[in-house]
Design a protein around this motif. Structure first.
Motif, PDB file in Angstrom:
ATOM      1  N   PHE A  67       0.371  -1.800  -0.611  1.00  0.00           N
ATOM      2  CA  PHE A  67       0.650  -0.379  -0.418  1.00  0.00           C
ATOM      3  C   PHE A  67       2.100  -0.110  -0.776  1.00  0.00           C
ATOM      4  CE2 PHE A  67       1.983   3.276   2.099  1.00  0.00           C
ATOM      5  CZ  PHE A  67       0.981   4.179   1.815  1.00  0.00           C
ATOM      6  N   GLN A  68       2.327   0.800  -1.726  1.00  0.00           N
ATOM      7  CA  GLN A  68       3.684   1.186  -2.128  1.00  0.00           C
ATOM      8  C   GLN A  68       4.211   2.259  -1.175  1.00  0.00           C
ATOM      9  OE1 GLN A  68       5.709   0.027  -4.477  1.00  0.00           O
ATOM     10  NE2 GLN A  68       4.235  -1.465  -5.219  1.00  0.00           N
ATOM     11  N   ILE A  69       5.403   2.076  -0.655  1.00  0.00           N
ATOM     12  CA  ILE A  69       6.013   3.039   0.253  1.00  0.00           C
ATOM     13  C   ILE A  69       6.673   4.132  -0.584  1.00  0.00           C
ATOM     14  CG2 ILE A  69       7.706   3.367   2.083  1.00  0.00           C
ATOM     15  CD1 ILE A  69       7.343   0.335   2.668  1.00  0.00           C
ATOM     16  N   PRO A  70       6.321   5.407  -0.372  1.00  0.00           N
ATOM     17  CA  PRO A  70       6.914   6.480  -1.167  1.00  0.00           C
ATOM     18  C   PRO A  70       8.385   6.728  -0.796  1.00  0.00           C
ATOM     19  CG  PRO A  70       5.339   7.373   0.412  1.00  0.00           C
ATOM     20  CD  PRO A  70       5.290   5.884   0.532  1.00  0.00           C
ATOM     21  N   ALA A  71       9.088   7.407  -1.690  1.00  0.00           N
ATOM     22  CA  ALA A  71      10.500   7.735  -1.451  1.00  0.00           C
ATOM     23  C   ALA A  71      10.598   8.704  -0.274  1.00  0.00           C
ATOM     24  CB  ALA A  71      11.106   8.362  -2.701  1.00  0.00           C
ATOM     25  N   GLY A  72      11.640   8.554   0.523  1.00  0.00           N
ATOM     26  CA  GLY A  72      11.853   9.421   1.675  1.00  0.00           C
ATOM     27  C   GLY A  72      11.216   8.885   2.949  1.00  0.00           C
TER      28      GLY A  72
ATOM     29  N   GLY B  41      10.260  -5.639   0.282  1.00  0.00           N
ATOM     30  CA  GLY B  41      10.944  -4.545  -0.418  1.00  0.00           C
ATOM     31  C   GLY B  41      10.307  -3.212  -0.067  1.00  0.00           C
ATOM     32  N   ARG B  42       9.783  -2.507  -1.096  1.00  0.00           N
ATOM     33  CA  ARG B  42       9.124  -1.214  -0.882  1.00  0.00           C
ATOM     34  C   ARG B  42       7.596  -1.353  -0.974  1.00  0.00           C
ATOM     35  NH1 ARG B  42      11.706   2.585   1.456  1.00  0.00           N
ATOM     36  NH2 ARG B  42      10.536   4.191   0.398  1.00  0.00           N
ATOM     37  N   THR B  43       7.086  -2.575  -0.797  1.00  0.00           N
ATOM     38  CA  THR B  43       5.653  -2.831  -0.860  1.00  0.00           C
ATOM     39  C   THR B  43       5.197  -3.491   0.436  1.00  0.00           C
ATOM     40  OG1 THR B  43       5.828  -3.171  -3.242  1.00  0.00           O
ATOM     41  CG2 THR B  43       3.831  -3.953  -2.187  1.00  0.00           C
ATOM     42  N   MET B  44       4.068  -3.023   0.954  1.00  0.00           N
ATOM     43  CA  MET B  44       3.477  -3.629   2.147  1.00  0.00           C
ATOM     44  C   MET B  44       2.228  -4.394   1.726  1.00  0.00           C
ATOM     45  SD  MET B  44       3.779  -0.454   4.785  1.00  0.00           S
ATOM     46  CE  MET B  44       3.410  -1.396   6.238  1.00  0.00           C
ATOM     47  N   SER B  45       2.037  -5.564   2.312  1.00  0.00           N
ATOM     48  CA  SER B  45       0.879  -6.402   2.015  1.00  0.00           C
ATOM     49  C   SER B  45       0.056  -6.553   3.292  1.00  0.00           C
ATOM     50  CB  SER B  45       1.343  -7.764   1.515  1.00  0.00           C
ATOM     51  OG  SER B  45       0.248  -8.613   1.349  1.00  0.00           O
ATOM     52  N   PHE B  46      -1.188  -6.059   3.259  1.00  0.00           N
ATOM     53  CA  PHE B  46      -2.072  -6.103   4.418  1.00  0.00           C
ATOM     54  C   PHE B  46      -3.102  -7.211   4.252  1.00  0.00           C
ATOM     55  CE2 PHE B  46      -0.423  -1.882   4.753  1.00  0.00           C
ATOM     56  CZ  PHE B  46      -0.455  -1.584   6.104  1.00  0.00           C
ATOM     57  N   ASN B  47      -3.226  -8.078   5.240  1.00  0.00           N
ATOM     58  CA  ASN B  47      -4.310  -9.051   5.328  1.00  0.00           C
ATOM     59  C   ASN B  47      -5.197  -8.601   6.480  1.00  0.00           C
ATOM     60  OD1 ASN B  47      -3.392 -10.742   3.266  1.00  0.00           O
ATOM     61  ND2 ASN B  47      -1.965 -11.745   4.666  1.00  0.00           N
ATOM     62  N   VAL B  48      -6.264  -7.880   6.126  1.00  0.00           N
ATOM     63  CA  VAL B  48      -7.105  -7.271   7.164  1.00  0.00           C
ATOM     64  C   VAL B  48      -8.583  -7.559   6.933  1.00  0.00           C
ATOM     65  CG1 VAL B  48      -5.544  -5.444   7.924  1.00  0.00           C
ATOM     66  CG2 VAL B  48      -6.936  -5.098   5.899  1.00  0.00           C
ATOM     67  N   GLY B  49      -8.899  -8.796   6.550  1.00  0.00           N
ATOM     68  CA  GLY B  49     -10.286  -9.192   6.448  1.00  0.00           C
ATOM     69  C   GLY B  49     -10.912  -9.037   5.078  1.00  0.00           C
ATOM     70  N   TYR B  50     -10.170  -8.596   4.088  1.00  0.00           N
ATOM     71  CA  TYR B  50     -10.689  -8.528   2.725  1.00  0.00           C
ATOM     72  C   TYR B  50     -10.370  -9.841   2.003  1.00  0.00           C
ATOM     73  CZ  TYR B  50     -10.926  -3.513   3.733  1.00  0.00           C
ATOM     74  OH  TYR B  50     -11.196  -2.293   4.290  1.00  0.00           O
ATOM     75  N   ILE B  51     -10.984 -10.046   0.850  1.00  0.00           N
ATOM     76  CA  ILE B  51     -10.765 -11.284   0.097  1.00  0.00           C
ATOM     77  C   ILE B  51      -9.307 -11.397  -0.339  1.00  0.00           C
ATOM     78  CG2 ILE B  51     -11.349 -12.523  -2.019  1.00  0.00           C
ATOM     79  CD1 ILE B  51     -14.141 -11.295  -1.803  1.00  0.00           C
ATOM     80  N   ASN B  52      -8.767 -10.309  -0.907  1.00  0.00           N
ATOM     81  CA  ASN B  52      -7.379 -10.294  -1.360  1.00  0.00           C
ATOM     82  C   ASN B  52      -6.553  -9.387  -0.466  1.00  0.00           C
ATOM     83  OD1 ASN B  52      -7.917 -11.915  -3.650  1.00  0.00           O
ATOM     84  ND2 ASN B  52      -8.736 -10.131  -4.727  1.00  0.00           N
ATOM     85  N   PRO B  53      -5.245  -9.621  -0.396  1.00  0.00           N
ATOM     86  CA  PRO B  53      -4.396  -8.714   0.381  1.00  0.00           C
ATOM     87  C   PRO B  53      -4.366  -7.325  -0.267  1.00  0.00           C
ATOM     88  CG  PRO B  53      -3.134 -10.612  -0.410  1.00  0.00           C
ATOM     89  CD  PRO B  53      -4.509 -10.752  -0.930  1.00  0.00           C
ATOM     90  N   VAL B  54      -4.273  -6.299   0.559  1.00  0.00           N
ATOM     91  CA  VAL B  54      -4.184  -4.922   0.088  1.00  0.00           C
ATOM     92  C   VAL B  54      -2.702  -4.565  -0.005  1.00  0.00           C
ATOM     93  CG1 VAL B  54      -4.778  -2.523   0.573  1.00  0.00           C
ATOM     94  CG2 VAL B  54      -6.365  -4.355   1.186  1.00  0.00           C
TER      95      VAL B  54
END
Length: 178
Positions: free
Chosen positions: A115-120, A100-113
């Motif tokens: 990120f909410q995508i702003p409008a526009g 949807g409007r959320t990105m999930s990063f798996n970049v070596g941390y314990i939990n996924p990071v």
């Protein structure tokens, strides 16, 4: 006179520019943006061009003349063509997913990071490692791309992390043990 400030801004077809008092409104096929002019600056639309002029020779007005012209030029270009930044993720097991409007990063941390995508802003993910950020506001596109890079900046030793497409990193040599 500012060399940048006195250059006219060509208005492409399909873009409508209105100057109402100290505010310039630009409307195009990709969106609508407003830019407030500082006191002492004025704008005029004539012959399909936008001109930014100074109403006084005050030091602050002279300093902001070129800035206002550059910002208005970026707005006109943004609502007609748009801006785009690309990022790439490098590292074993590093990936990104778009929900949807959320990105999930798996970049070596314990939990996924998350990120909410702003409008526009429009984000596209290819092959789980390529991110494409698009929008009509140059400042917002650049800031979102910088925020995505800040989630896991590239490491100078192992070259892992989120980096701008084409960004060249100088690889540092690790410890040399005896």
């Amino acid at each position: 006179m500012s060399r940048i400030g006195k250059m006219p801004i060509a208005i492409p077809a399909g873009v409508e520019v209105k100057v109402v008092g100290p505010k310039v409104s630009v409307k195009g096929p990709l969106g609508k943006m407003d830019w407030p002019l500082e006191e002492g600056l004025g704008a005029v639309v004539e012959n399909g061009q936008l001109l930014v002029n100074r109403l006084s020779e005050d030091r602050n007005v002279r300093a902001l003349h070129g800035l206002a012209r550059a910002e208005l030029s970026n707005i006109v270009l943004g609502v007609s063509k748009g801006y785009e930044r690309s990022l790439e993720i490098t590292g074993v097991g590093y990936k990104v997913a778009l929900q949807g409007r959320t990105m999930s990063f798996n970049v070596g941390y314990i939990n996924p990071v998350l990120f909410q995508i702003p409008a526009g802003i429009e984000v596209k993910v290819d092959k789980q490692t390529l991110i494409n950020v698009k929008g009509f506001d140059k400042r917002l596109v650049g800031q979102v791309a910088a925020n995505l890079r800040a989630i896991k900046p590239p490491d100078v030793y192992k070259q892992k992390g989120v980096r701008f497409m084409g960004e060249v990193l100088r690889k540092k040599e690790g410890k040399t043990g005896k």
